[in-house]
Design an enzyme around this catalytic site. Sequence first.
Site, PDB file in Angstrom:
ATOM      1  N   ASP A   1       4.643   2.783  -4.991  1.00 46.88           N
ATOM      2  CA  ASP A   1       3.841   1.782  -5.694  1.00 46.88           C
ATOM      3  C   ASP A   1       2.404   2.249  -5.872  1.00 46.88           C
ATOM      4  O   ASP A   1       1.888   3.075  -5.114  1.00 46.88           O
ATOM      5  CB  ASP A   1       3.824   0.477  -4.902  1.00 46.88           C
TER       6      ASP A   1
ATOM      7  N   HIS B   1       3.678   4.143  -0.676  1.00 50.42           N
ATOM      8  CA  HIS B   1       2.495   4.192  -1.549  1.00 50.42           C
ATOM      9  C   HIS B   1       1.866   5.575  -1.397  1.00 50.42           C
ATOM     10  O   HIS B   1       1.419   5.909  -0.297  1.00 50.42           O
ATOM     11  CB  HIS B   1       1.461   3.145  -1.139  1.00 50.42           C
TER      12      HIS B   1
END
Length: 266
Positions: free
Chosen positions: A78, A223
Amino acid sequence: MSRAGVRESPRGRGRKRRRGTGRVGGAVAAAASLLALSGCSMATVSPADARGEPAAEGAVSLEGPDCDELKCIALTFDSAPSEHTPELLEILREEEVPVTFFLLGRNHVDTYPELVRRMVDEGHEVANHTWTHPRLTDLDRDEVREELSRTQEAIADLTGVTPTLMRPPQGRTNDMVGEVSRELGLAQVLWSVTAKDYETTDSELIEERVLDGADRDGIILLHDLYDGTVPAVPGIIEQLKAEHYTFVTVTQLLAPGAAEPGRVYR
């Protein structure tokens, strides 16, 4: 290196990893807990169920590994791209591992356009993670549409690829977000495992969290913008390969079914 030739995390030495079906019960409980914590009150569709459904007319389905036969898993990142993305892309290229990047617009897509193009050129899936990362459930319909549309247009302009998947920030979605996503041709994708890499720079801990939660048809949330994450990726890949996982994108995980716009997949 262990005697089997697989690198052991210092945190994992002397502790037998839970494997395969032994994690299923825990994974189900974790998913239920995550559903409550994410604020998502909508019904979700599993990858296995998606594969069993005929694809809707016009839906995008990619040929790839047969995840009904193989032990597939999807790594997702993400809020990409970031300053750490080039290193991550090199690791993925060397390991021949495809992933799905949920791209964030402001300060990411608009700052690193060459990395967005490289993701597509190197066979990764690009998806939508909004423009400014708000809680979509706190916005009105027009604001949700703007957040998603702006990122859609930016990715399409850079790559010629229009995403078919989105991930709502913090996993927070509701019926209105689903309706707007459907209008924009976007299915919603949550996750089965999170390393919570936003709260630690300890790469060994990030690796351990992923490996402890990994299971067949898993969707792993990471992430690449956090300092501890990319250094954890080689160990994650090495161990999952040793456990005979096949790495796929989210769209490949659902094939021969296809993600239906508006629905929530986990």
